[in-house]
Motif scaffolding. Structure first.
Motif, mmCIF file in Angstrom:
data_model
loop_
_atom_site.group_PDB
_atom_site.id
_atom_site.type_symbol
_atom_site.label_atom_id
_atom_site.label_comp_id
_atom_site.label_asym_id
_atom_site.label_seq_id
_atom_site.Cartn_x
_atom_site.Cartn_y
_atom_site.Cartn_z
ATOM 1 N N VAL A 284 0.866 -1.188 0.000
ATOM 2 C CA VAL A 284 0.000 0.000 0.000
ATOM 3 C C VAL A 284 0.904 1.241 0.000
ATOM 4 O O VAL A 284 1.466 1.612 1.034
ATOM 5 C CB VAL A 284 -0.932 0.002 1.233
ATOM 6 C CG1 VAL A 284 -1.789 1.264 1.243
ATOM 7 C CG2 VAL A 284 -1.791 -1.248 1.257
ATOM 8 N N PRO A 285 1.064 1.872 -1.167
ATOM 9 C CA PRO A 285 1.968 3.023 -1.237
ATOM 10 C C PRO A 285 1.325 4.316 -0.730
ATOM 11 O O PRO A 285 0.147 4.559 -0.990
ATOM 12 C CB PRO A 285 2.274 3.154 -2.734
ATOM 13 C CG PRO A 285 1.549 2.051 -3.436
ATOM 14 C CD PRO A 285 0.513 1.518 -2.499
ATOM 15 N N VAL A 286 2.099 5.104 -0.031
ATOM 16 C CA VAL A 286 1.687 6.466 0.349
ATOM 17 C C VAL A 286 2.718 7.404 -0.275
ATOM 18 O O VAL A 286 3.908 7.314 0.031
ATOM 19 C CB VAL A 286 1.649 6.633 1.880
ATOM 20 C CG1 VAL A 286 1.419 8.094 2.255
ATOM 21 C CG2 VAL A 286 0.567 5.746 2.478
ATOM 22 N N ARG A 287 2.241 8.275 -1.144
ATOM 23 C CA ARG A 287 3.168 9.037 -1.992
ATOM 24 C C ARG A 287 3.793 10.234 -1.297
ATOM 25 O O ARG A 287 3.094 11.017 -0.641
ATOM 26 C CB ARG A 287 2.436 9.488 -3.251
ATOM 27 C CG ARG A 287 3.383 10.014 -4.323
ATOM 28 C CD ARG A 287 2.670 10.212 -5.637
ATOM 29 N NE ARG A 287 2.124 8.962 -6.139
ATOM 30 C CZ ARG A 287 1.225 8.874 -7.115
ATOM 31 N NH1 ARG A 287 0.780 9.971 -7.683
ATOM 32 N NH2 ARG A 287 0.792 7.711 -7.510
ATOM 33 N N LEU A 288 5.102 10.377 -1.452
ATOM 34 C CA LEU A 288 5.782 11.619 -1.075
ATOM 35 C C LEU A 288 5.655 12.561 -2.260
ATOM 36 O O LEU A 288 5.879 12.156 -3.405
ATOM 37 C CB LEU A 288 7.268 11.359 -0.792
ATOM 38 C CG LEU A 288 7.607 10.379 0.329
ATOM 39 C CD1 LEU A 288 9.133 10.242 0.467
ATOM 40 C CD2 LEU A 288 7.013 10.833 1.661
ATOM 41 N N ARG A 289 5.302 13.816 -1.972
ATOM 42 C CA ARG A 289 5.083 14.761 -3.085
ATOM 43 C C ARG A 289 6.035 15.949 -2.969
ATOM 44 O O ARG A 289 6.274 16.455 -1.877
ATOM 45 C CB ARG A 289 3.641 15.270 -3.053
ATOM 46 C CG ARG A 289 2.636 14.153 -3.285
ATOM 47 C CD ARG A 289 1.209 14.677 -3.272
ATOM 48 N NE ARG A 289 0.257 13.565 -3.301
ATOM 49 C CZ ARG A 289 -0.141 12.950 -4.418
ATOM 50 N NH1 ARG A 289 0.320 13.339 -5.579
ATOM 51 N NH2 ARG A 289 -0.992 11.945 -4.360
ATOM 52 N N PRO A 290 6.547 16.394 -4.147
ATOM 53 C CA PRO A 290 7.442 17.549 -4.116
ATOM 54 C C PRO A 290 6.703 18.765 -3.585
ATOM 55 O O PRO A 290 5.545 18.986 -3.947
ATOM 56 C CB PRO A 290 7.827 17.763 -5.590
ATOM 57 C CG PRO A 290 7.313 16.599 -6.338
ATOM 58 C CD PRO A 290 6.268 15.921 -5.504
ATOM 59 N N CYS A 291 7.332 19.520 -2.730
ATOM 60 C CA CYS A 291 6.696 20.749 -2.252
ATOM 61 C C CYS A 291 7.740 21.844 -2.185
ATOM 62 O O CYS A 291 8.914 21.575 -1.986
ATOM 63 C CB CYS A 291 6.040 20.533 -0.894
ATOM 64 S SG CYS A 291 7.200 20.268 0.420
ATOM 65 N N GLY A 292 7.312 23.060 -2.389
ATOM 66 C CA GLY A 292 8.226 24.199 -2.327
ATOM 67 C C GLY A 292 8.984 24.365 -3.629
ATOM 68 O O GLY A 292 8.850 23.583 -4.565
#
Ligand code: PMP
Ligand code: GLN
Length: 420
Positions: A140-148
């Motif tokens: 079950v993947p939980v995505r890291l998202r680019p921020c800033g």
């Protein structure tokens, strides 16, 4: 389909060849510079290399004890205490493994029942889905998202997305910080959110900390993610083991490896630390995967953990310079990079480069990486293979900077002159 023509069991068919093997083979066959697979091109501390040679000469060539030699388990426990204040009994709470890879696979095999769900941060290291598949689990993947701003931003964890991913079948959170491939070092707030979920839902956390010592000062001193407002801009982003958070010691298995800390990825000496019942469960599986490994390397790593800490500090510093060298070079070559806070990888967005070149080509990191050696003699790793939905990572590729400066410079020179 005959079982002779397709002998591999169905659930493991997606895992026939790792992207690292494919891309390293491509580097060899084309003579390209390999910034794909993450292995350093310089050696670890001389005293450690000599100790391994001496151990062979001294006859440390038969099976070591199943849990690892006492001297190494003691050195690991001492390092965890000195670095993070974590207390592990070297006899019952420390297990030496054949790299972090075995520690992770054995933990997953030991701790989940068929159908149990394992939460991973996406993009995920390639061995995680394979280990979960071997154990008949569900990833079950939980995505890291680019921020800033990309130059100072980071891939961040959304605590709500994590909480939403938990179901009644969730058994494990397989965490990774510093994170491969994004270079994110999870902040105290992010780790606290993971801990809250784990405690609330009574989950076990397996935390892969192989890059624990390889963290860097943020690109911008005031950038997000330091959590400590590193005003001097020089202090590395702190690595915080989730096992040190309140209520977490009893439910956390911490994995690390000498490969990354001491530039010996081929030695495959890893370890797992945690409460005795969890470590005993991992040991039960580990003894039938490999039983033991690396007899002469174990005393050498024990010595290095005790006496070569300054060397590791130097490695960290040199990797920080290499990070900046490669990030600046990639940016000049037309990539958009997210400057990593740790590990020895940088993720680059290939879209600006494609746009600038007026390329009509679809944004596909896999094709980009497969053709890059022929176009300019450099190998990188497409990030889409670390996503459950490849489209989500199709515009990212990963470059490794654990290479000599002249190798990085030449790779950047070639990339800058390449056609898309
Ligand atoms: N975890 C991560 C995040 C990695 O990048 C790697 C690659 N070295 C491993 C685990 C495997 O470590 P080892 O070589 O010690 O098995
Ligand atoms: N950890 C290394 C990487 O991410 C690869 C290790 C391997 O090839 N299995 O590049």
């Amino acid at each position: 389909m005959s079982s002779m023509t397709e002998p591999l069991v169905r659930r493991l068919r997606p895992f026939t060849s790792t992207i690292f093997a494919e891309m390293s083979a491509l580097a060899v066959s084309t003579g390209a510079i390999n910034l794909g697979q993450g292995f350093p091109d310089t050696d670890g501390p001389a005293s450690m290399l000599a100790a391994a040679q001496q151990a062979i000469a001294d006859g440390a060539n038969q099976y070591p004890p199943g849990p690892g030699i006492p001297e190494l388990r003691q050195a690991i426990a001492e390092a965890r205490l000195a670095d993070y204040g974590q207390r592990f009994n070297p006899d019952t709470e420390v297990l030496v493994t054949v790299g972090a890879t075995e520690a992770i696979a054995a933990a997953v095999l030991a701790l989940i029942e068929p159908g149990d769900e394992v939460i991973v941060l996406e993009p995920f290291y390639d061995s995680y889905p394979a280990a979960v598949a071997m154990a008949h689990g569900v990833l079950v993947p939980v995505r890291l998202r680019p921020c800033g701003d990309p130059a100072i931003g980071r891939f961040a964890l959304d605590p709500q997305a994590l909480a939403d991913a938990v179901t009644d079948r969730t058994r494990l959170i397989l965490l990774n910080s510093p994170h491969n491939p994004t270079g994110t070092v999870l902040t105290h707030a992010e780790l606290a959110a993971v801990a809250a979920v784990a405690i609330d839902r009574d989950l076990i956390v397996v935390t892969d900390e192989v890059y624990e010592y390889l963290t860097f000062a943020d690109g911008d001193a005031a950038g997000p993610g330091t959590g400590d407002g590193a005003a001097d801009g020089a202090r590395p982003v702190p690595h915080l083991p989730i096992g040190t958070l309140p209520g977490m010691a009893e439910r956390t298995l911490t994995v690390s490896s000498a490969g990354k800390s001491f530039n010996v990825t081929g030695w495959k000496i890893g370890w797992v630390c945690g409460p005795a019942p969890l470590v005993a469960a991992v040991r039960a599986v580990k003894q039938f995967l490999t039983f033991v490994g690396g007899a002469p390397f174990q005393p050498a790593v024990a010595g290095a953990l005790r006496t070569e800490r300054e060397w590791v500090g130097g490695l960290r510093k040199s990797l920080q310079d290499k990070r900046d060298r490669l990030c600046d070079g990639l940016t000049a070559a037309g990539f958009e990079v997210v400057r990593p806070q740790g590990t020895y990888f940088v993720v680059a967005d290939i879209r600006p480069m494609l746009r600038r070149a007026g390329s009509a080509a679809d944004t596909d990191g896999l094709t980009f990486c497969r053709t890059l050696p022929d176009r300019c003699g450099v190998v990188a790793v497409p990030q889409q293979v670390f996503y459950a939905d490849p489209a989500a990572g199709a515009h990212f590729v990963r470059f490794a900077f654990c290479k000599r400066d002249e190798v990085i410079d030449e790779a950047v020179r070639r990339l800058a002159g390449s056609s898309v």
